[in-house]
Motif scaffolding. Structure first.
Motif, PDB file in Angstrom:
ATOM      1  N   GLU A   1     -42.371 -44.909  26.875  1.00  9.78           N
ATOM      2  CA  GLU A   1     -43.134 -43.815  27.492  1.00  9.78           C
ATOM      3  C   GLU A   1     -42.609 -43.572  28.896  1.00  9.78           C
ATOM      4  O   GLU A   1     -42.209 -44.515  29.571  1.00  9.78           O
ATOM      5  CB  GLU A   1     -44.617 -44.194  27.602  1.00  9.78           C
ATOM      6  CG  GLU A   1     -45.310 -44.369  26.281  1.00  9.78           C
ATOM      7  CD  GLU A   1     -46.719 -44.938  26.443  1.00  9.78           C
ATOM      8  OE1 GLU A   1     -47.531 -44.708  25.558  1.00  9.78           O
ATOM      9  OE2 GLU A   1     -46.965 -45.620  27.458  1.00  9.78           O
ATOM     10  N   ILE A   2     -42.695 -42.330  29.316  1.00  7.79           N
ATOM     11  CA  ILE A   2     -42.238 -41.963  30.675  1.00  7.79           C
ATOM     12  C   ILE A   2     -43.228 -40.988  31.277  1.00  7.79           C
ATOM     13  O   ILE A   2     -43.799 -40.154  30.574  1.00  7.79           O
ATOM     14  CB  ILE A   2     -40.829 -41.320  30.628  1.00  7.79           C
ATOM     15  CG1 ILE A   2     -40.364 -40.789  31.990  1.00  7.79           C
ATOM     16  CG2 ILE A   2     -40.783 -40.160  29.649  1.00  7.79           C
ATOM     17  CD1 ILE A   2     -39.714 -41.765  32.872  1.00  7.79           C
ATOM     18  N   MET A   3     -43.433 -41.100  32.568  1.00  3.84           N
ATOM     19  CA  MET A   3     -44.248 -40.108  33.287  1.00  3.84           C
ATOM     20  C   MET A   3     -43.664 -39.951  34.691  1.00  3.84           C
ATOM     21  O   MET A   3     -43.484 -40.949  35.398  1.00  3.84           O
ATOM     22  CB  MET A   3     -45.700 -40.604  33.383  1.00  3.84           C
ATOM     23  CG  MET A   3     -46.585 -39.708  34.233  1.00  3.84           C
ATOM     24  SD  MET A   3     -48.296 -40.284  34.268  1.00  3.84           S
ATOM     25  CE  MET A   3     -48.213 -41.631  35.439  1.00  3.84           C
ATOM     26  N   ILE A   4     -43.326 -38.721  35.029  1.00  6.31           N
ATOM     27  CA  ILE A   4     -42.998 -38.408  36.428  1.00  6.31           C
ATOM     28  C   ILE A   4     -44.188 -37.597  36.930  1.00  6.31           C
ATOM     29  O   ILE A   4     -44.304 -36.396  36.634  1.00  6.31           O
ATOM     30  CB  ILE A   4     -41.663 -37.627  36.559  1.00  6.31           C
ATOM     31  CG1 ILE A   4     -40.521 -38.435  35.938  1.00  6.31           C
ATOM     32  CG2 ILE A   4     -41.366 -37.303  38.021  1.00  6.31           C
ATOM     33  CD1 ILE A   4     -40.261 -39.802  36.555  1.00  6.31           C
ATOM     34  N   ALA A   5     -45.087 -38.271  37.622  1.00  2.23           N
ATOM     35  CA  ALA A   5     -46.377 -37.666  37.969  1.00  2.23           C
ATOM     36  C   ALA A   5     -46.275 -36.727  39.172  1.00  2.23           C
ATOM     37  O   ALA A   5     -47.007 -35.747  39.255  1.00  2.23           O
ATOM     38  CB  ALA A   5     -47.394 -38.778  38.266  1.00  2.23           C
TER      39      ALA A   5
ATOM     40  N   LYS B   1     -35.519 -33.003  38.850  1.00  4.01           N
ATOM     41  CA  LYS B   1     -34.374 -33.520  39.623  1.00  4.01           C
ATOM     42  C   LYS B   1     -33.536 -34.501  38.806  1.00  4.01           C
ATOM     43  O   LYS B   1     -32.664 -35.161  39.352  1.00  4.01           O
ATOM     44  CB  LYS B   1     -34.896 -34.250  40.872  1.00  4.01           C
ATOM     45  CG  LYS B   1     -35.564 -33.351  41.899  1.00  4.01           C
ATOM     46  CD  LYS B   1     -36.357 -34.144  42.950  1.00  4.01           C
ATOM     47  CE  LYS B   1     -35.510 -35.022  43.824  1.00  4.01           C
ATOM     48  NZ  LYS B   1     -36.305 -35.695  44.885  1.00  4.01           N
ATOM     49  N   GLY B   2     -33.863 -34.623  37.523  1.00  6.93           N
ATOM     50  CA  GLY B   2     -33.110 -35.567  36.692  1.00  6.93           C
ATOM     51  C   GLY B   2     -33.626 -36.991  36.780  1.00  6.93           C
ATOM     52  O   GLY B   2     -33.037 -37.911  36.204  1.00  6.93           O
ATOM     53  N   ILE B   3     -34.760 -37.178  37.467  1.00  5.49           N
ATOM     54  CA  ILE B   3     -35.275 -38.540  37.640  1.00  5.49           C
ATOM     55  C   ILE B   3     -35.855 -39.083  36.334  1.00  5.49           C
ATOM     56  O   ILE B   3     -35.620 -40.242  35.966  1.00  5.49           O
ATOM     57  CB  ILE B   3     -36.314 -38.580  38.789  1.00  5.49           C
ATOM     58  CG1 ILE B   3     -35.576 -38.367  40.111  1.00  5.49           C
ATOM     59  CG2 ILE B   3     -37.092 -39.894  38.803  1.00  5.49           C
ATOM     60  CD1 ILE B   3     -36.477 -38.317  41.327  1.00  5.49           C
ATOM     61  N   GLY B   4     -36.581 -38.225  35.606  1.00  5.03           N
ATOM     62  CA  GLY B   4     -37.134 -38.678  34.325  1.00  5.03           C
ATOM     63  C   GLY B   4     -36.029 -39.086  33.368  1.00  5.03           C
ATOM     64  O   GLY B   4     -36.086 -40.138  32.719  1.00  5.03           O
ATOM     65  N   GLN B   5     -34.999 -38.239  33.287  1.00  3.88           N
ATOM     66  CA  GLN B   5     -33.862 -38.530  32.414  1.00  3.88           C
ATOM     67  C   GLN B   5     -33.204 -39.867  32.782  1.00  3.88           C
ATOM     68  O   GLN B   5     -32.933 -40.705  31.929  1.00  3.88           O
ATOM     69  CB  GLN B   5     -32.831 -37.394  32.554  1.00  3.88           C
ATOM     70  CG  GLN B   5     -31.718 -37.453  31.555  1.00  3.88           C
ATOM     71  CD  GLN B   5     -32.174 -36.952  30.198  1.00  3.88           C
ATOM     72  OE1 GLN B   5     -32.344 -35.770  29.989  1.00  3.88           O
ATOM     73  NE2 GLN B   5     -32.402 -37.860  29.287  1.00  3.88           N
ATOM     74  N   GLU B   6     -32.974 -40.034  34.067  1.00  3.05           N
ATOM     75  CA  GLU B   6     -32.306 -41.271  34.489  1.00  3.05           C
ATOM     76  C   GLU B   6     -33.208 -42.483  34.249  1.00  3.05           C
ATOM     77  O   GLU B   6     -32.736 -43.533  33.799  1.00  3.05           O
ATOM     78  CB  GLU B   6     -31.922 -41.199  35.971  1.00  3.05           C
ATOM     79  CG  GLU B   6     -31.106 -42.405  36.387  1.00  3.05           C
ATOM     80  CD  GLU B   6     -30.602 -42.308  37.811  1.00  3.05           C
ATOM     81  OE1 GLU B   6     -29.460 -41.894  38.005  1.00  3.05           O
ATOM     82  OE2 GLU B   6     -31.362 -42.653  38.735  1.00  3.05           O
TER      83      GLU B   6
ATOM     84  N   SER C   1     -45.961 -29.814  21.524  1.00  2.00           N
ATOM     85  CA  SER C   1     -45.985 -28.783  22.571  1.00  2.00           C
ATOM     86  C   SER C   1     -45.386 -29.270  23.895  1.00  2.00           C
ATOM     87  O   SER C   1     -45.251 -28.491  24.836  1.00  2.00           O
ATOM     88  CB  SER C   1     -47.438 -28.340  22.807  1.00  2.00           C
ATOM     89  OG  SER C   1     -48.200 -29.465  23.182  1.00  2.00           O
ATOM     90  N   ASN C   2     -45.009 -30.550  23.967  1.00  2.00           N
ATOM     91  CA  ASN C   2     -44.486 -31.093  25.229  1.00  2.00           C
ATOM     92  C   ASN C   2     -42.967 -30.856  25.293  1.00  2.00           C
ATOM     93  O   ASN C   2     -42.155 -31.747  25.063  1.00  2.00           O
ATOM     94  CB  ASN C   2     -44.815 -32.593  25.326  1.00  2.00           C
ATOM     95  CG  ASN C   2     -44.611 -33.136  26.725  1.00  2.00           C
ATOM     96  OD1 ASN C   2     -43.880 -32.555  27.511  1.00  2.00           O
ATOM     97  ND2 ASN C   2     -45.260 -34.246  27.027  1.00  2.00           N
ATOM     98  N   VAL C   3     -42.620 -29.611  25.651  1.00  2.00           N
ATOM     99  CA  VAL C   3     -41.224 -29.181  25.614  1.00  2.00           C
ATOM    100  C   VAL C   3     -40.341 -30.048  26.514  1.00  2.00           C
ATOM    101  O   VAL C   3     -39.246 -30.474  26.132  1.00  2.00           O
ATOM    102  CB  VAL C   3     -41.123 -27.696  26.072  1.00  2.00           C
ATOM    103  CG1 VAL C   3     -39.686 -27.215  26.066  1.00  2.00           C
ATOM    104  CG2 VAL C   3     -41.969 -26.836  25.169  1.00  2.00           C
TER     105      VAL C   3
ATOM    106  N   ARG D   1     -34.494 -36.028  23.540  1.00  2.00           N
ATOM    107  CA  ARG D   1     -33.343 -35.622  22.703  1.00  2.00           C
ATOM    108  C   ARG D   1     -32.047 -35.821  23.482  1.00  2.00           C
ATOM    109  O   ARG D   1     -31.056 -36.313  22.962  1.00  2.00           O
ATOM    110  CB  ARG D   1     -33.488 -34.165  22.272  1.00  2.00           C
ATOM    111  CG  ARG D   1     -34.515 -34.031  21.159  1.00  2.00           C
ATOM    112  CD  ARG D   1     -34.508 -32.637  20.534  1.00  2.00           C
ATOM    113  NE  ARG D   1     -35.569 -32.565  19.547  1.00  2.00           N
ATOM    114  CZ  ARG D   1     -36.539 -31.665  19.521  1.00  2.00           C
ATOM    115  NH1 ARG D   1     -36.591 -30.727  20.437  1.00  2.00           N
ATOM    116  NH2 ARG D   1     -37.464 -31.688  18.589  1.00  2.00           N
ATOM    117  N   LYS D   2     -32.081 -35.448  24.763  1.00  2.00           N
ATOM    118  CA  LYS D   2     -30.868 -35.584  25.567  1.00  2.00           C
ATOM    119  C   LYS D   2     -30.515 -37.062  25.769  1.00  2.00           C
ATOM    120  O   LYS D   2     -29.356 -37.455  25.689  1.00  2.00           O
ATOM    121  CB  LYS D   2     -31.077 -34.887  26.915  1.00  2.00           C
ATOM    122  CG  LYS D   2     -29.787 -34.622  27.622  1.00  2.00           C
ATOM    123  CD  LYS D   2     -29.959 -33.652  28.765  1.00  2.00           C
ATOM    124  CE  LYS D   2     -28.672 -33.567  29.558  1.00  2.00           C
ATOM    125  NZ  LYS D   2     -28.873 -32.917  30.836  1.00  2.00           N
ATOM    126  N   ALA D   3     -31.531 -37.881  26.038  1.00  2.00           N
ATOM    127  CA  ALA D   3     -31.288 -39.328  26.232  1.00  2.00           C
ATOM    128  C   ALA D   3     -30.659 -39.918  24.976  1.00  2.00           C
ATOM    129  O   ALA D   3     -29.729 -40.723  25.042  1.00  2.00           O
ATOM    130  CB  ALA D   3     -32.598 -40.033  26.571  1.00  2.00           C
TER     131      ALA D   3
END
Ligand SMILES: CC(C)(COP(=O)(O)OP(=O)(O)OC[C@H]1O[C@@H](n2cnc3c(N)ncnc32)[C@H](O)[C@@H]1OP(=O)(O)O)[C@@H](O)C(=O)NCCC(=O)NCCS
Length: 191
Positions: free
Chosen positions: A127-131, A138-143, A168-170, A177-179
């Motif tokens: 799970e990930i959350m950038i609150a 900024k690419g932080i979630g991806q990284e 619905s969480n685009v 998908r990218k990761a």
């Protein structure tokens, strides 16, 4: 998402340990983000984030009192099947990053894994959350996802990740998908 053999490609991301060897002592350094252990000092801000109905919905969470949040923090910290990191935005760190310092000024989200499948202990739910909105896009979630996967492969031998994402969480679908594609590319380059 299968990541068998991804460990060597990922190993470079697993940077350091603060020396005491405890479960909570690892941190992971990236270009934009640093993953640090979820410490008690992080709980009040985390609790503020989790008052936001949009974040509660996106993460399928229930609102908690501050005392309950401290209890959850304690149980997560003690649970050997769970690993939680707070995500720091490197641009917000005041002074130099120091292992052991919670750097609450730079905390922007969290990323965690849970080895919760009794039939396959090398499968992890992720799970990930950038609150913090100022740190989104900024690419932080991806990284942070890639760093966490690298850590999980290296430290726990995880070979499959599972993410539960609402249709619905685009943003989250795109991110995962990218990761997944990036991990597969890393494997192909290695071969
Ligand atoms: C989903 C979330 C983690 C994305 O974090 P982020 O740091 O803003 O994402 P990134 O900047 O790393 O972007 C990763 C990819 O997603 C895309 N993306 C990010 N936000 C987006 C949005 N709102 N709409 C469409 N695409 C988006 C980015 O464009 C990027 O793809 P690209 O490199 O092809 O351009 C963040 O929005 C969040 O925490 N949302 C609430 C909690 C949540 O939904 N968690 C997931 C539950 S599993």
């Amino acid at each position: 998402m299968e990541v068998t053999e991804a460990a060597p490609a990922a190993a470079a991301a697993v940077e350091a340990e603060d020396g005491n060897g405890r479960k909570g002592s690892w941190y992971v350094l990236g270009e934009r983000a640093v993953l640090v252990p979820y410490l008690r000092e992080h709980v009040p801000r985390y609790h503020e984030w989790m008052q936001d109905p949009a974040l509660l919905e996106a993460t399928a969470s229930e609102p908690l009192s501050l005392d309950q949040e401290f209890d959850v923090h304690r149980s997560w910290t003690l649970d050997p099947l769970k690993r939680t990191f707070i995500v720091l935005d490197k641009e917000l760190i005041k002074g130099e990053f120091a292992p052991g310092n919670p750097h609450t000024e730079a905390m922007v989200g969290d990323v965690n894994i849970y080895m919760n499948d009794p039939d396959d202990m090398q499968l992890a739910e992720i799970e990930i959350m950038i609150a913090e909105h100022k740190s989104r896009g900024k690419g932080i979630g991806q990284e942070a996802i890639l760093l966490m996967m690298a850590f999980a492969v290296e430290k726990y031998g995880i070979h499959t990740f599972r993410a539960k994402i609402s249709e619905s969480n685009v943003a989250s679908l795109k991110l995962f998908r990218k990761a997944s594609r990036m991990l597969h590319t890393a494997l192909c380059l290695k071969r």
